[in-house]
Motif scaffolding. Structure first.
Motif, mmCIF file in Angstrom:
data_model
loop_
_atom_site.group_PDB
_atom_site.id
_atom_site.type_symbol
_atom_site.label_atom_id
_atom_site.label_comp_id
_atom_site.label_asym_id
_atom_site.label_seq_id
_atom_site.Cartn_x
_atom_site.Cartn_y
_atom_site.Cartn_z
ATOM 1 N N LYS A 96 24.625 2.670 -17.814
ATOM 2 C CA LYS A 96 23.757 1.602 -17.330
ATOM 3 C C LYS A 96 22.681 1.364 -18.391
ATOM 4 O O LYS A 96 21.888 2.258 -18.670
ATOM 5 C CB LYS A 96 23.102 2.035 -16.014
ATOM 6 N N PRO A 97 22.679 0.183 -19.002
ATOM 7 C CA PRO A 97 21.665 -0.046 -20.028
ATOM 8 C C PRO A 97 20.263 0.009 -19.409
ATOM 9 O O PRO A 97 20.033 -0.565 -18.360
ATOM 10 C CB PRO A 97 21.965 -1.474 -20.521
ATOM 11 N N PRO A 98 19.353 0.729 -20.045
ATOM 12 C CA PRO A 98 17.980 0.781 -19.538
ATOM 13 C C PRO A 98 17.305 -0.567 -19.734
ATOM 14 O O PRO A 98 17.683 -1.335 -20.617
ATOM 15 C CB PRO A 98 17.322 1.850 -20.405
ATOM 16 N N GLU A 99 16.320 -0.872 -18.888
ATOM 17 C CA GLU A 99 15.616 -2.158 -19.037
ATOM 18 C C GLU A 99 14.658 -2.145 -20.213
ATOM 19 O O GLU A 99 14.389 -3.166 -20.827
ATOM 20 C CB GLU A 99 14.869 -2.491 -17.746
ATOM 21 N N VAL A 100 14.113 -0.965 -20.481
ATOM 22 C CA VAL A 100 13.168 -0.827 -21.589
ATOM 23 C C VAL A 100 13.619 0.345 -22.437
ATOM 24 O O VAL A 100 13.961 1.385 -21.895
ATOM 25 C CB VAL A 100 11.744 -0.528 -21.059
ATOM 26 N N VAL A 101 13.646 0.161 -23.753
ATOM 27 C CA VAL A 101 13.963 1.300 -24.621
ATOM 28 C C VAL A 101 12.844 1.497 -25.638
ATOM 29 O O VAL A 101 12.393 0.566 -26.292
ATOM 30 C CB VAL A 101 15.318 1.137 -25.361
ATOM 31 N N ASP A 102 12.395 2.719 -25.729
ATOM 32 C CA ASP A 102 11.373 3.086 -26.712
ATOM 33 C C ASP A 102 12.021 3.948 -27.783
ATOM 34 O O ASP A 102 12.814 4.841 -27.463
ATOM 35 C CB ASP A 102 10.256 3.891 -26.039
ATOM 36 N N TYR A 126 12.822 -4.838 -24.696
ATOM 37 C CA TYR A 126 13.243 -5.153 -23.335
ATOM 38 C C TYR A 126 14.694 -5.619 -23.391
ATOM 39 O O TYR A 126 15.026 -6.537 -24.147
ATOM 40 C CB TYR A 126 12.346 -6.240 -22.742
ATOM 41 N N VAL A 127 15.528 -4.991 -22.589
ATOM 42 C CA VAL A 127 16.970 -5.218 -22.670
ATOM 43 C C VAL A 127 17.410 -6.210 -21.602
ATOM 44 O O VAL A 127 16.932 -6.173 -20.467
ATOM 45 C CB VAL A 127 17.727 -3.883 -22.483
ATOM 46 N N LYS A 128 18.306 -7.094 -21.991
ATOM 47 C CA LYS A 128 18.812 -8.081 -21.053
ATOM 48 C C LYS A 128 20.335 -8.142 -21.167
ATOM 49 O O LYS A 128 20.880 -8.093 -22.266
ATOM 50 C CB LYS A 128 18.214 -9.445 -21.434
ATOM 51 N N ILE A 129 21.011 -8.230 -20.039
ATOM 52 C CA ILE A 129 22.475 -8.320 -20.065
ATOM 53 C C ILE A 129 22.911 -9.627 -19.430
ATOM 54 O O ILE A 129 22.568 -9.921 -18.289
ATOM 55 C CB ILE A 129 23.132 -7.160 -19.294
ATOM 56 N N GLU A 130 23.650 -10.408 -20.193
ATOM 57 C CA GLU A 130 24.217 -11.649 -19.675
ATOM 58 C C GLU A 130 25.704 -11.621 -19.979
ATOM 59 O O GLU A 130 26.090 -11.470 -21.139
ATOM 60 C CB GLU A 130 23.568 -12.862 -20.339
#
Ligand SMILES: Nc1ncnc2c1ncn2[C@@H]1O[C@H](COP(=O)(O)OP(=O)(O)OP(=O)(O)O)[C@@H](O)[C@H]1O
Ligand SMILES: [Mg+2]
Ligand SMILES: [Zn+2]
Lengths: 153, 298
Positions: A96-102, A126-130
Motif C-alpha cells: 500500500k503506497p504511503p500518502e506521505v514519504v520522508d 505527497y503520493v497520489k495514485i491514479e
C-alpha cells in the motif's frame, strides 16, 4: 501455463505482480546486488491475466521491512507480497503506497530547498495514485514527479 | 499560528475573506484614516534577493498600521548567511519580531522557513515558486476595477511558461468562474502539466481575435534570456507589445494589468487611457498586505 516459473522456495518472500520491467529496481530497493549470498530468482515480463505483463521476484530466506515495502509500493502499487514458510504461503498481502514519504524520494528540482545539503531539511513527498500510475509532489517546491523509480534515494 | 506560503494553501473562501478585509484598509493605505492596530508590533523583512516594490509596500503597510519594520537587505543577507543556514537565520530573526516576510532564491524556502520559525512567515517570493501576496493583490485589483471575479474574461499575455506570477494567478482565477485566454509565443506557452491541473475554461488564442471580449488584459514581460539570440527576442517581444493599436477594439471597461516593472511590453502611450490600471494595481498591494499582516499578527 503453470504459474510457477522457478523452483519452490522453503522460507522467504515472493513479490508478485511487480510492474513489468521493475524487478531490477525492487532488487535495488532490497539492497540485493551482485555480491548477495541469498538465493534469488527473478522473472521479467511474464504474461499476467491481471496486468498483461508482470515481473516476479523470489528471495529465499529474507523478509522485507516496512520501509522497503513502502518503497516497492511506490514503483509497483499492485505488488503482492507472499510470505513463504515450509513451501506454503503463510501470509499474503498487497503493498500500500504511503500518502506521505520522508527521506524516500529526492526532488529533481536543483533549485528546491530540499536539495540544500547544509540545511536541516528532510525531503518529503505527497503520493497520489491514479489508475495504476503513482505520482508524487514535493512538499517544498510543489514539483511533481511521475517517474518515481528514478528518484528513490 | 498562520503562515502565508502559497496561494494553493488558500481556498476560495479564504481569498474572498482577505480581499474583503483589504477593502476596509484602503483609506488607511492612502493615509486618510489613522488606524494603528499594529502598534508595538515589529515586522522582520528578510530579503535574500533584491526587491524594491514588494519590500517597500510591506513596509508602508506595516508603518501605516502603527507597526515597525526591521529590514535585512540582500547585501546584509549575503554576509549574515555566510556559514549560517537559512534555518538558523530564521530561528534567530523570529526571536526579534512578530512576523517575517521572506524572499529567497530557492523554491520551498518559505515553507522551510515556516517550519523553523516561532512567528508567522509570509512568502514574498521563493525563486520560481510562489508569491502569494502578488496573486492576492492581482485578484483584489480585478475585483475592485471590474466589480467582480466570477464571470470575467481574462487574457494572460507574454511569458506564460516561466512567470510565477502567471502560474499562481491562473490557479487562483480557476477557483472563480472565469474564462481564461492564453496569449503567448509557442516557446513561452503555459506548461502542459499546469493546463491539466487547472482544468476550467482555458484556451490559447491570438489577442486580435479575442480583444473585444476581454475584461482583463494581464501583461507580463518577455525576458531576453529566454531566447537564443537578440533578433529572435526582438521579433517575438515586439509582436506581444501592447499599444493603442492592439487595444483599439477593446471594451470601454477593459483593464490592463502588469506586475511591474515594465520594460517595453506596454507602450507608455497606453498609460493615459482609462484601461491602464498597473499603477493602481501597485497601490492595491498596500491594503492587501495590511489585511495579511493584521491577519497573521493579531
Ligand atoms: N513455495 C513457493 N516458492 C516459490 N514461489 C511460490 C511458492 N508458493 C507460491 N509461490 C508463488 O507465489 C505467487 C502467489 O501464489 P498463489 O498460489 O497465491 O497464486 P495466485 O492464486 O495466482 O495468487 P494471486 O492472486 O496473488 O495472483 C505465485 O507467483 C506462486 O508461483
Ligand atoms: Mg496469480
Ligand atoms: Zn522540491
Amino acid at each position: 501455463m503453470k504459474e510457477l516459473v522457478v523452483n519452490k522456495i522453503r522460507e522467504g518472500t515472493v513479490i508478485d505482480h511487480i510492474n513489468a520491467g521493475k524487478a531490477l529496481l525492487v532488487l535495488k530497493i532490497l539492497g540485493i546486488d551482485v555480491g548477495t549470498e541469498l538465493t534469488v530468482s527473478m522473472a521479467m515480463n511474464v504474461p499476467s491475466s491481471k496486468m498483461g505483463k508482470k515481473d516476479i521476484l523470489k528471495v529465499e530466506g529474507m523478509y522485507i521491512s516496512e520501509e522497503e515495502l513502502s518503497k516497492i509500493a511506490l514503483i509497483s502499487p499492485n505488488a503482492t507480497i507472499n510470505l513463504i514458510k515450509d513451501y506454503e504461503i503463510e501470509r499474503k498481502f498487497k503493498v500500500k503506497p504511503p500518502e506521505v514519504v520522508d527521506d524516500v524520494l529526492k526532488c529533481p528540482n536543483p533549485m528546491c530547498v530540499s536539495n540544500v545539503e547544509r540545511e536541516p531539511v528532510r525531503p518529503r513527498f505527497y503520493v497520489k495514485i491514479e489508475e495504476n500510475e503513482v505520482s508524487a509532489r514535493c512538499h517544498y517546491c510543489g514539483g511533481k514527479i511521475k517517474d518515481l523509480a528514478n528518484h528513490i534515494i | 499560528m498562520r503562515h502565508l506560503i502559497s496561494i494553493n494553501d488558500l481556498d476560495k473562501e479564504d481569498i474572498i475573506y482577505i480581499l474583503k478585509k483589504a477593502e476596509e484598509f484602503e483609506d488607511v493605505a492612502r493615509g486618510e484614516r489613522n488606524f494603528k492596530i499594529l502598534e508595538g508590533k515589529i515586522l522582520g523583512n528578510l530579503f535574500f534577493e533584491p526587491s524594491t516594490r514588494t519590500r517597500m509596500s510591506f513596509e508602508v503597510a506595516m508603518k501605516r498600521l502603527g507597526g515597525e519594520v526591521l529590514n535585512m537587505t540582500a547585501q546584509e543577507a549575503s554576509s549574515i548567511a555566510k556559514g549560517e543556514t537559512l534555518a538558523d537565520t530564521v530561528r534567530v530573526v523570529s526571536g526579534y519580531c512578530d512576523a517575517i516576510v521572506i524572499r529567497h532564491p530557492l523554491e520551498g524556502a518559505a515553507r522551510f522557513a515556516a517550519e523553523n520559525s516561532s512567528v508567522p512567515i509570509i512568502n514574498a517570493g521563493d525563486g520560481a515558486g510562489q508569491h502569494p501576496t502578488q496573486t492576492l493583490l492581482d485578484l483584489y485589483t480585478i475585483k475592485k476595477e471590474c466589480g467582480k471575479l466570477d464571470g470575467i474574461t481574462v487574457a494572460l499575455v507574454g511569458d506564460l511558461r516561466y512567470s510565477r506570477t502567471i502560474h499562481s494567478l491562473i490557479k487562483a482565477l480557476a477557483l472563480f468562474e472565469t474564462k481564461i485566454y492564453l496569449v503567448s509565443p509557442d516557446a513561452l506557452a503555459l506548461p502542459e502539466e499546469m493546463l491539466e491541473e487547472i482544468g476550467g475554461d482555458v484556451s490559447r488564442a491570438r489577442l486580435s481575435e479575442i480583444i473585444e471580449e476581454v475584461d482583463v488584459l494581464y501583461v507580463t514581460r518577455i525576458q531576453k534570456e529566454r531566447f537564443p539570440d537578440e533578433e529572435e527576442y526582438k521579433k517575438v517581444a515586439g509582436s506581444y507589445r501592447i499599444t493603442l493599436e492592439t487595444i483599439k477594439n477593446a471594451k470601454d471597461s477593459m483593464i490592463i494589468m502588469h506586475p511591474l516593472p515594465r520594460v517595453d511590453e506596454v507602450d507608455p502611450a497606453v498609460d493615459k487611457t482609462k484601461h491602464a490600471k498597473y499603477f493602481q494595481q501597485a497601490f492595491y498591494g498596500v491594503p492587501v498586505r495590511m489585511a495579511i499582516l493584521s491577519e497573521v499578527m493579531l
